[in-house]
Design a protein around this motif. Structure first.
Motif, mmCIF file in Angstrom:
data_model
loop_
_atom_site.group_PDB
_atom_site.id
_atom_site.type_symbol
_atom_site.label_atom_id
_atom_site.label_comp_id
_atom_site.label_asym_id
_atom_site.label_seq_id
_atom_site.Cartn_x
_atom_site.Cartn_y
_atom_site.Cartn_z
ATOM 1 N N ILE A 159 -60.093 49.103 14.166
ATOM 2 C CA ILE A 159 -59.489 47.861 14.642
ATOM 3 C C ILE A 159 -59.820 46.763 13.639
ATOM 4 O O ILE A 159 -60.990 46.490 13.356
ATOM 5 N N GLU A 160 -58.784 46.126 13.096
ATOM 6 C CA GLU A 160 -58.967 45.050 12.124
ATOM 7 C C GLU A 160 -58.400 43.750 12.675
ATOM 8 O O GLU A 160 -57.469 43.760 13.481
ATOM 9 N N ILE A 161 -58.935 42.639 12.191
ATOM 10 C CA ILE A 161 -58.396 41.323 12.516
ATOM 11 C C ILE A 161 -58.290 40.524 11.223
ATOM 12 O O ILE A 161 -59.217 40.512 10.410
ATOM 13 N N TYR A 162 -57.160 39.878 11.028
ATOM 14 C CA TYR A 162 -56.934 39.013 9.878
ATOM 15 C C TYR A 162 -56.873 37.569 10.377
ATOM 16 O O TYR A 162 -56.046 37.240 11.229
ATOM 17 N N PHE A 163 -57.771 36.724 9.846
ATOM 18 C CA PHE A 163 -57.838 35.344 10.316
ATOM 19 C C PHE A 163 -58.048 34.404 9.139
ATOM 20 O O PHE A 163 -58.357 34.838 8.022
#
Length: 449
Positions: A248-252
């Motif tokens: 699970i990745e998040i780009y912020f």
């Protein structure tokens, strides 16, 4: 058999037997009943947020614009002088396209055309993939700009401020053009000085495109199981980015004081429906996430206006907008062999914070459905914004007053997100309005510090 149809047939037979009188009967039209019970699809995405072979749809999460300075040598001044800036773009469009297809961008301000840039893209067609299992994946075919991006240094732009960028797709076989999206950018010029402290002269200025409106909009990406590394495992399809499937990745986005002040791996705290999760494995590594800088838009302003900068080093004020890739210690399904929790094993309202020495830097929120996968954001369901397969728009909340690594924060709920796409959902508008104000939003001269 249908009763009405039987009655009609009997009537025809009776009248035919009665004599040769003219008969003018209209038989009822039989319409087949649709048996399609698939989810309703909106702009190429069904209600579960999965891809469905979209055609000529821009990937708004992939789009990135960069304003780069241009210069030339002045024989009169005997130094390099600025002549404006050029637009550098990274683009991806979903669709099955012929070779030599291209993107065309038109930059304009108040209806006045400033530059036109055309760049051929690189298409990917699943049906031609040399790896057989990749040909049946549910994700879309696509075309994207090359690794360097789309640019033309001969198209100098001198204007600054708010502008429109129209993105067109050009069919490589027919040259037919289709408008994909009209984005909005806000270009700022950062003046600079060089030379002796006692006799400074203008230097080539820097330019940057401000990204304050992206603060509350993050992308959650679920790496597909068995993703072929040749395609690249992350959202941007970059090869060599690890070999973990189903992470699970998040780009912020964040605006630090300087881009060199990079965020390092931090602790992860997650809860589902208000219940905190315990990350398995040896402490303190079980809850540690991994961070990587992905894209940067920046400019450095310099001057020698204030007395203390008329000697020694010049005054500098850097403006940076950095996009990070955050790899959470989560998989789609829990994996005891790797001491990893599974997102699909905990359904409901997720809230994950990344923390540095006890301080919360960002809090991310999303919901998972009965299949354990994220539920598409209302902005995606309506087709207002388009993301790649297994990509989901989620909320990124900034702590009250901003964290210690936030140097500049400016709430801009009325200016949309992803370069000017207007918020249409109450959820999106509320998240954007919660962004606090901190610091100066743009560079300022030394006399204003």
């Amino acid at each position: 058999m249908n009763i009405k149809l039987l009655v009609t047939l009997f009537a025809i037979l009776f009248l035919a037997a009665a004599g040769p009188a003219q008969i003018n009967l209209k038989l009822p039209k039989i319409v087949p009943i649709s048996r399609d019970k698939s989810p309703a699809k909106e702009n190429g995405r069904d209600s579960s947020g999965k891809s469905s072979n979209r055609q000529m749809v821009i990937d708004d999460g992939f789009t990135f614009f960069d304003a780069e300075p241009l210069q030339e040598y002045s024989t009169q001044l005997r130094r390099q002088v600025g002549i404006g800036w050029y637009l550098k773009s990274n683009l991806r469009m979903f669709g099955t396209v012929p070779n030599r297809s291209a993107f065309k961008l038109i930059v304009s301000k108040a209806g006045r055309e400033l530059a036109v840039v055309r760049c051929e893209g690189t298409p990917y067609r699943k049906g031609e993939d040399p790896v057989p299992e990749n040909r049946t994946r549910p994700e879309d075919d696509y075309i994207l700009t090359n690794q360097r991006g789309c640019e033309d240094k001969t198209k100098a732009i001198k204007d600054t401020g708010k502008m429109d960028v129209k993105v067109y797709f050009i069919n490589g076989n027919t040259d037919e053009e289709k408008l994909l999206r009209t984005y909005k950018i806000d270009v700022r010029e950062a003046a600079r000085v060089r030379g002796l402290a006692t006799a400074p002269v203008p230097d080539v200025p820097h330019y940057y495109i401000q990204r304050h409106a992206e603060t509350s909009a993050a992308i959650l990406y679920v790496r597909p199981v068995g993703m072929n590394q040749r395609l690249g495992p992350n959202y941007f399809r970059e090869a060599g980015d690890g070999d973990f499937n189903s992470e699970i990745e998040i780009y912020f986005n964040i605006s630090p004081e300087k881009q060199v002040n990079r965020l390092r791996s931090m602790a992860t705290r997650c809860s589902v429906n208000g219940t905190f999760l315990n990350f398995p494995g040896p402490s303190p590594y079980s809850d540690e996430n991994r961070l990587r800088m992905m894209r940067v838009e920046w400019g450095i302003y310099t001057d020698r206006l204030a007395p203390q900068y008329k000697r020694a080093n010049e005054y500098m004020d850097e403006v940076s907008f950095v996009q990070y890739q955050l790899r959470l210690p989560l998989l789609i399904k829990g994996d005891p062999a790797n001491n990893r929790l599974g997102m699909a094993d905990h359904k409901g309202n997720w809230e994950c914070s990344v923390r540095q020495n006890g301080e919360t830097i960002r809090t991310f929120r999303w919901k998972t459905g009965s299949d354990g996968m994220p539920i598409a954001h209302p902005e995606q369901k309506s087709g207002n914004v388009n993301l790649g397969y297994n990509g989901y728009l989620i909320e990124a909340e900034v702590p009250t007053g901003g964290s210690s690594v936030d140097h500049r924060l400016l709430p801009l709920p009325n200016e949309g997100f992803f370069y000017g796409i207007s918020w249409t959902s109450p959820e999106g508008k509320a998240a954007a309005a919660k962004v606090p104000t901190k610091g100066k939003p743009y560079h300022v001269p030394s006399t204003s510090k």
